[in-house]
Design a protein around this motif. Structure first.
Motif, PDB file in Angstrom:
ATOM      1  N   GLY A   1      -9.881   3.853  -2.719  1.00  0.00           N
ATOM      2  CA  GLY A   1      -9.655   4.893  -1.717  1.00  0.00           C
ATOM      3  C   GLY A   1      -8.272   5.515  -1.874  1.00  0.00           C
ATOM      4  N   ASN A   2      -8.222   6.822  -1.713  1.00  0.00           N
ATOM      5  CA  ASN A   2      -6.962   7.559  -1.781  1.00  0.00           C
ATOM      6  C   ASN A   2      -6.320   7.499  -3.167  1.00  0.00           C
ATOM      7  N   TRP A   3      -7.129   7.274  -4.199  1.00  0.00           N
ATOM      8  CA  TRP A   3      -6.575   7.142  -5.549  1.00  0.00           C
ATOM      9  C   TRP A   3      -5.828   8.390  -6.002  1.00  0.00           C
ATOM     10  N   GLU A   4      -6.211   9.541  -5.497  1.00  0.00           N
ATOM     11  CA  GLU A   4      -5.575  10.785  -5.926  1.00  0.00           C
ATOM     12  C   GLU A   4      -4.151  10.936  -5.393  1.00  0.00           C
ATOM     13  N   ARG A   5      -3.758  10.071  -4.478  1.00  0.00           N
ATOM     14  CA  ARG A   5      -2.404  10.109  -3.923  1.00  0.00           C
ATOM     15  C   ARG A   5      -1.519   9.003  -4.499  1.00  0.00           C
ATOM     16  N   LYS A   6      -2.096   8.140  -5.341  1.00  0.00           N
ATOM     17  CA  LYS A   6      -1.325   7.007  -5.870  1.00  0.00           C
ATOM     18  C   LYS A   6      -0.543   7.389  -7.125  1.00  0.00           C
ATOM     19  N   ARG A   7       0.523   6.640  -7.337  1.00  0.00           N
ATOM     20  CA  ARG A   7       1.327   6.813  -8.547  1.00  0.00           C
ATOM     21  C   ARG A   7       0.512   6.351  -9.762  1.00  0.00           C
ATOM     22  N   PRO A   8       0.732   6.971 -10.920  1.00  0.00           N
ATOM     23  CA  PRO A   8      -0.058   6.632 -12.106  1.00  0.00           C
ATOM     24  C   PRO A   8      -0.089   5.143 -12.450  1.00  0.00           C
ATOM     25  N   VAL A   9       1.028   4.426 -12.328  1.00  0.00           N
ATOM     26  CA  VAL A   9       1.047   3.013 -12.694  1.00  0.00           C
ATOM     27  C   VAL A   9       0.076   2.215 -11.826  1.00  0.00           C
ATOM     28  N   TRP A  10      -0.021   2.553 -10.539  1.00  0.00           N
ATOM     29  CA  TRP A  10      -0.912   1.824  -9.635  1.00  0.00           C
ATOM     30  C   TRP A  10      -2.365   2.201  -9.887  1.00  0.00           C
ATOM     31  N   VAL A  11      -2.605   3.454 -10.298  1.00  0.00           N
ATOM     32  CA  VAL A  11      -3.967   3.868 -10.654  1.00  0.00           C
ATOM     33  C   VAL A  11      -4.411   3.133 -11.907  1.00  0.00           C
ATOM     34  N   MET A  12      -3.488   2.994 -12.868  1.00  0.00           N
ATOM     35  CA  MET A  12      -3.815   2.251 -14.083  1.00  0.00           C
ATOM     36  C   MET A  12      -4.208   0.810 -13.741  1.00  0.00           C
ATOM     37  N   LEU A  13      -3.424   0.144 -12.888  1.00  0.00           N
ATOM     38  CA  LEU A  13      -3.745  -1.231 -12.504  1.00  0.00           C
ATOM     39  C   LEU A  13      -5.078  -1.289 -11.757  1.00  0.00           C
ATOM     40  N   MET A  14      -5.336  -0.308 -10.908  1.00  0.00           N
ATOM     41  CA  MET A  14      -6.590  -0.242 -10.161  1.00  0.00           C
ATOM     42  C   MET A  14      -7.779  -0.085 -11.120  1.00  0.00           C
ATOM     43  N   VAL A  15      -7.658   0.839 -12.064  1.00  0.00           N
ATOM     44  CA  VAL A  15      -8.753   1.087 -13.013  1.00  0.00           C
ATOM     45  C   VAL A  15      -9.035  -0.167 -13.835  1.00  0.00           C
ATOM     46  N   ASN A  16      -7.991  -0.885 -14.209  1.00  0.00           N
ATOM     47  CA  ASN A  16      -8.183  -2.120 -14.981  1.00  0.00           C
ATOM     48  C   ASN A  16      -8.940  -3.180 -14.195  1.00  0.00           C
TER      49      ASN A  16
ATOM     50  N   ALA B   1       0.833  -1.208   0.000  1.00  0.00           N
ATOM     51  CA  ALA B   1       0.000   0.000   0.000  1.00  0.00           C
ATOM     52  C   ALA B   1       0.865   1.256   0.000  1.00  0.00           C
ATOM     53  N   SER B   2       1.898   1.283   0.826  1.00  0.00           N
ATOM     54  CA  SER B   2       2.706   2.509   0.909  1.00  0.00           C
ATOM     55  C   SER B   2       3.557   2.720  -0.341  1.00  0.00           C
ATOM     56  N   CYS B   3       3.991   1.650  -0.993  1.00  0.00           N
ATOM     57  CA  CYS B   3       4.828   1.833  -2.181  1.00  0.00           C
ATOM     58  C   CYS B   3       4.038   2.407  -3.355  1.00  0.00           C
ATOM     59  N   GLN B   4       2.727   2.319  -3.281  1.00  0.00           N
ATOM     60  CA  GLN B   4       1.893   2.822  -4.368  1.00  0.00           C
ATOM     61  C   GLN B   4       1.711   4.343  -4.323  1.00  0.00           C
ATOM     62  N   MET B   5       2.071   4.936  -3.203  1.00  0.00           N
ATOM     63  CA  MET B   5       1.789   6.349  -3.004  1.00  0.00           C
ATOM     64  C   MET B   5       2.837   7.253  -3.650  1.00  0.00           C
ATOM     65  N   LEU B   6       2.369   8.391  -4.116  1.00  0.00           N
ATOM     66  CA  LEU B   6       3.267   9.432  -4.616  1.00  0.00           C
ATOM     67  C   LEU B   6       4.074   9.987  -3.445  1.00  0.00           C
ATOM     68  N   PRO B   7       5.200  10.634  -3.737  1.00  0.00           N
ATOM     69  CA  PRO B   7       5.959  11.264  -2.656  1.00  0.00           C
ATOM     70  C   PRO B   7       5.084  12.251  -1.880  1.00  0.00           C
ATOM     71  N   HIS B   8       5.416  12.420  -0.609  1.00  0.00           N
ATOM     72  CA  HIS B   8       4.640  13.288   0.276  1.00  0.00           C
ATOM     73  C   HIS B   8       4.425  14.666  -0.355  1.00  0.00           C
ATOM     74  N   GLY B   9       3.190  15.118  -0.318  1.00  0.00           N
ATOM     75  CA  GLY B   9       2.861  16.443  -0.845  1.00  0.00           C
ATOM     76  C   GLY B   9       2.435  16.444  -2.301  1.00  0.00           C
ATOM     77  N   GLU B  10       2.631  15.329  -3.016  1.00  0.00           N
ATOM     78  CA  GLU B  10       2.229  15.262  -4.422  1.00  0.00           C
ATOM     79  C   GLU B  10       0.868  14.584  -4.555  1.00  0.00           C
TER      80      GLU B  10
END
Length: 189
Positions: free
Chosen positions: A123-138, A65-74
């Motif tokens: 949940g928290n999709w707006e804080r995830k890195r694009p690659v993980w959002v792509m996998l989530m959307v799929n 879960a934590s590796c999917q997140m963008l750097p703090h503040g992004e």
């Protein structure tokens, strides 16, 4: 007839034998009936089972879960082109609207609510890195939603191994899964 199927099972000839079995990350109910008897027998007779990751370990799950997140503040809005971000948001709004219609009576009977399910997946999709959002959307399709609550094949086998008191372990660490995906540049994603 079943013995002739390609089982994705490799046997390493030694005493005792070792096996390598290739799984896929789909609900086990979709593939279980197609797994040949020789693969199931190898699993049942083995005293130790090692998986790609230990999906029964809470530290593995929190690490993923934590590796999917963008750097703090992004936020995703900061890294995606504006129109792509808007399309993604509209699509996720559509998914949230459709989720109650896609859920099965069995899921509802287990007390699963559409809002809870959406937040568990997206949940928290707006804080995830694009690659993980792509996998989530799929994975946000009607078929996949109807399968929620059914463990993927890897997790099912891990749960069975624990139930059968087999020694279990993992061949990879979370970092070995995350860093290659997080290292993809935007055009690759």
């Amino acid at each position: 007839q079943q013995g002739e199927l390609n089982s994705f099972l490799w046997t390493i000839r030694r005493d005792p034998p070792a096996y390598l079995f290739g799984t896929i990350h789909v609900p086990y109910t979709r593939v279980w009936d197609f797994i040949p008897d020789n693969s199931k027998a190898a699993f049942h007779t083995s005293s130790s089972v090692y998986f790609e990751l230990d999906l029964t370990d809470p530290y593995t799950i929190s690490g993923l879960a934590s590796c999917q997140m963008l750097p703090h503040g992004e936020n995703l809005q900061d890294v995606l082109p504006r129109e792509l971000y808007r399309r993604l948001k509209r699509h996720l709004d559509y998914i949230k609207l459709m989720l109650p219609h896609w859920m099965t009576p069995d899921q509802r009977g287990k007390g699963l609510y559409a809002d809870y399910l959406f937040n568990a997946i997206a949940g928290n999709w707006e804080r995830k890195r694009p690659v993980w959002v792509m996998l989530m959307v799929n994975s946000l399709t009607e078929t996949d939603i109807r399968s929620r609550g059914v463990p993927v094949l890897d997790l099912y086998l891990a749960q069975e191994a624990e139930r059968m008191k087999k020694k279990t372990g993992a061949v990879e660490r979370v970092e070995e899964q995350c860093h290659p995906l997080n290292g993809l540049n935007f055009s690759q994603v």
